[in-house]
Structures are given as C-alpha cells and as structure tokens.
Design a protein around this motif. Sequence first.
Motif, mmCIF file in Angstrom:
data_model
loop_
_atom_site.group_PDB
_atom_site.id
_atom_site.type_symbol
_atom_site.label_atom_id
_atom_site.label_comp_id
_atom_site.label_asym_id
_atom_site.label_seq_id
_atom_site.Cartn_x
_atom_site.Cartn_y
_atom_site.Cartn_z
ATOM 1 N N ARG A 1 1.146 -1.642 -0.362
ATOM 2 C CA ARG A 1 0.013 -0.057 -0.357
ATOM 3 C C ARG A 1 0.850 1.403 -0.156
ATOM 4 O O ARG A 1 0.421 2.587 -0.980
ATOM 5 N N GLU B 1 -6.491 -9.256 -1.680
ATOM 6 C CA GLU B 1 -7.234 -7.626 -2.722
ATOM 7 C C GLU B 1 -5.335 -7.086 -3.220
ATOM 8 O O GLU B 1 -4.895 -7.028 -2.006
ATOM 9 N N ASP C 1 -11.904 14.164 -6.849
ATOM 10 C CA ASP C 1 -11.682 12.827 -6.109
ATOM 11 C C ASP C 1 -10.090 13.172 -5.258
ATOM 12 O O ASP C 1 -9.236 13.452 -5.858
ATOM 13 N N ASN D 1 -7.355 7.718 -2.338
ATOM 14 C CA ASN D 1 -8.412 7.174 -1.708
ATOM 15 C C ASN D 1 -10.117 6.775 -1.676
ATOM 16 O O ASN D 1 -10.239 6.240 -1.309
ATOM 17 N N SER D 2 -10.151 7.819 -2.401
ATOM 18 C CA SER D 2 -11.514 7.732 -2.838
ATOM 19 C C SER D 2 -11.846 7.721 -3.756
ATOM 20 O O SER D 2 -12.381 6.823 -4.041
ATOM 21 N N ILE E 1 -10.361 4.491 -4.917
ATOM 22 C CA ILE E 1 -10.284 3.516 -4.388
ATOM 23 C C ILE E 1 -11.116 3.424 -3.702
ATOM 24 O O ILE E 1 -11.927 1.345 -3.811
ATOM 25 N N ASP E 2 -11.699 3.599 -2.743
ATOM 26 C CA ASP E 2 -12.818 3.969 -2.165
ATOM 27 C C ASP E 2 -14.061 3.617 -2.678
ATOM 28 O O ASP E 2 -15.144 2.430 -3.065
ATOM 29 N N ARG E 3 -14.372 3.914 -3.911
ATOM 30 C CA ARG E 3 -15.379 3.922 -5.173
ATOM 31 C C ARG E 3 -15.447 2.291 -5.793
ATOM 32 O O ARG E 3 -16.369 1.759 -5.885
ATOM 33 N N ASP F 1 -13.920 0.004 -4.638
ATOM 34 C CA ASP F 1 -14.344 -0.791 -3.420
ATOM 35 C C ASP F 1 -15.490 -1.092 -3.262
ATOM 36 O O ASP F 1 -16.066 -2.091 -2.925
ATOM 37 N N ARG F 2 -16.776 -0.576 -3.490
ATOM 38 C CA ARG F 2 -17.755 -0.474 -3.175
ATOM 39 C C ARG F 2 -18.322 -1.000 -4.545
ATOM 40 O O ARG F 2 -19.276 -2.232 -4.349
ATOM 41 N N TYR G 1 -17.746 -5.363 -3.835
ATOM 42 C CA TYR G 1 -18.954 -5.854 -3.367
ATOM 43 C C TYR G 1 -20.056 -5.476 -4.191
ATOM 44 O O TYR G 1 -20.698 -6.838 -3.829
#
Length: 393
Positions: free
Chosen positions: A235, A306, A353, A356-357, A359-361, A363-364, A367
């Motif tokens: 990371r 991941e 963006d 981090n944001s 990668i978070d998007r 990541d969603r 899911y």
Amino acid sequence: MDSAVYALIVNACIAGLFATAFAIVRVSYPEQRHVSWFILAYLVGGLTPLSELGVRLTDHLTAFLILSYGSFLLSITLLQAGMAGLAGRKIPVGPLLALVAFGAVDRALIWNGPRNALWYEIAYQAPFLVGAGLSTVIAVDAVRRKRGPLWLALGIVSATTTAHFLVKPFFAATFGSGSTAKAYAGSSYALFSQATGGVLMVTAGLLALLLVVQAAMGRTISESETDPLTAVANRRGFERRAAPLVDAARETGEPLAVILFDIDHFKRVNDGYGHATGDAVLQAFARLLTGRLPSSAVVARLGGEEFVAILDRTTLRGAWLAAQAVRAGIPAIGGHLPPITVSAGLALLEPGDTLNSLIDRADRWVYDAKRAGRNRICPVPDAVIDAQALRTA
C-alpha cells in the motif's frame, strides 16, 4: 616537516578514512557487495603516500618504489571494479587484468629510464591515464542510462583526473621531477602531484560514497514499499507511485482508472489447501496482473487477497477490458493450483477525487460484483453493453 611530507601524511589519512567509511556502509548494508572493492581500493591506495614517505626517509628505495607504483596502479584498478558494480554493470575483469599487466610491464621497461625526459614521463603515467579513462567511460555510460546527477559529477571528476594524468608528463618535463627518486620526493613537481591528486581523490571518494549510500537507501526504500510475498508494491509503495499519475491526470485532463481485484472465497483456499498453497495462488495472481496489464500500470497488493492497479490514460471501457484480460487469464495461472475466480471493481478519476476516494469507489463496485454472484467486473461500461447487444442482435 615540509609541505610534501605533510601532503603525503594527509593523503594517507584520507585514504584510511574513506576505507573506514566504505567499510561501515558495507557492514550496514551487506547486500551492497560491490562496496568491498572501494574498501580495498582505498586501503591499497593508502600505501602509496606511505611508500613515498619511505622513499624520502629510508635508503630502501627499490622496495618502496615498487610498492608506491604497484599500490597506486592496483588502487585505480580496484576503483574501476567498484564503479562498474555500483553502476550495475558486469565487472570488466579482462580489461582490468590487462591494465595491471600493462602497468607492470611498462614500469619494468622504463625502470632505469631518464627522469624528466618527456617520453619517460608519458610512459610512466600511461597506465594511470588508461585507468582514469576507464572510470570516465563507466561514469558516462551510467549518465547515458540516466543513473542521476551524481554520476554526471563523478564523470566530470574522472575526466578531470584523466586530464591530470595527461598533463603531468609535460609539467614534469618542463619544471623537472628530480633526477633521482629522492630528488623527486623533495621537488615542486611532487608537491603538485600529491596536492592535486589528493583533491581529486577526496572529490571522487565523496561522490562514490554518496552514490553507494544513495543506492543502499534506494534499496531500503524499495524493500519497504514492496510486498515480500508477491513482489508487487504494498500500500505504501502504491500510494507513492500512484500519486504522480493522479496529479498528471488532473493537469492534462486525461482519463485515469483504478481496478480493484478481490479473489473470491480465498479463505476456502487457505482452509482447504493450506496457507502455502494460498501463498502460491497470491503469487501466481500477482504475476498474472503484471503480465496482462499495461507496463505503465502501477500494481499493488493492498492486503490479504486484495490487489489494485491504477492505469493512466485509460477510460472506463479500457479498464474493463484490461480487467477482463486478467479474469480470462486466471485458468492458466497454474494447473497445480486450485481453481479460483476474481471479482473486480472499476473507478474513473473525477473532479475532487483523491486516491483514497478513487479506491473506495472501486471497492464499492467490488462488493456489487460479489453480491451479483462473484466472478465478474463492475460496472460494465455502456460501450461494452452496446457492443455485446450488437453481437447478439
């Protein structure tokens, strides 16, 4: 104590200090094996001023003359080996041995030659001139391969040293270097030679030491930013390497995409086949990522099963196709490994963006892919949906 004796003592002390400094680096960073050449070079080189002191202070001229010339020639040769190793090149063993042989034969042939004669002085300096020239070649080659400004500085110093050995015979022939070894030791030429040689030795030594430390620190940083299991970035390494890509995309307005991969039901692999097999799966998947994704992509393991990749100049459709190429290659990662599937999420850089944001998007979307049945990539770009509809129409 006259100036020449003082210069000899100072040069011997400097050589000892450099040998000690390189030895400390060698002990601190054992993987930097080429540093041993620099240690030997300065240990051997320190014998040169000491042997010249012996010429001045004793009557054992022959032994000290041989030691002075031989130690200097060997020191220059060892420096070439160290520089080649530091530059990431194979040590030119053949040329270095030839240089030592040439120097030995050359000195033997002119042993009783007339001092102060130009041809004698040129012949005497010839092996050192060749050695310094080889240093320049190594440094210039490193500069051409973009090894950094320190190599450029070392190349300049090596070229200056080469010019120094080229000029010395003319200086000696013009101003006199003494008709005997003892006369040389007390001559102005000896002071000039020792003073200028000392300055060049210090400069080259400092640059070489900085390059060695830089290489050692670079390796340490690389190891701290690399996942030890899969050999891709961790990371920390991902964030450092991805940040410039995000900044460049903002400045140019070119698209940039992130793909987040998650191996489906990886816990079952560990529980059913053992952690050693699980590790082998992770390693094989990391190799697949680096093999199937563009060479400009930054690939990392974020943790567990991941993985993430950031692709510059890539649209959402391009990212989907790249992720699909990875997913399609999974059956070929190894017949001895258990079968796996992967879910992936995509995200395209948007105004405001952060990494981090982004990668978070992604990541969603991973899911969402898992909730939709796993073994898929989300979202599917409209261009891909339209193309699939045309094929089935």
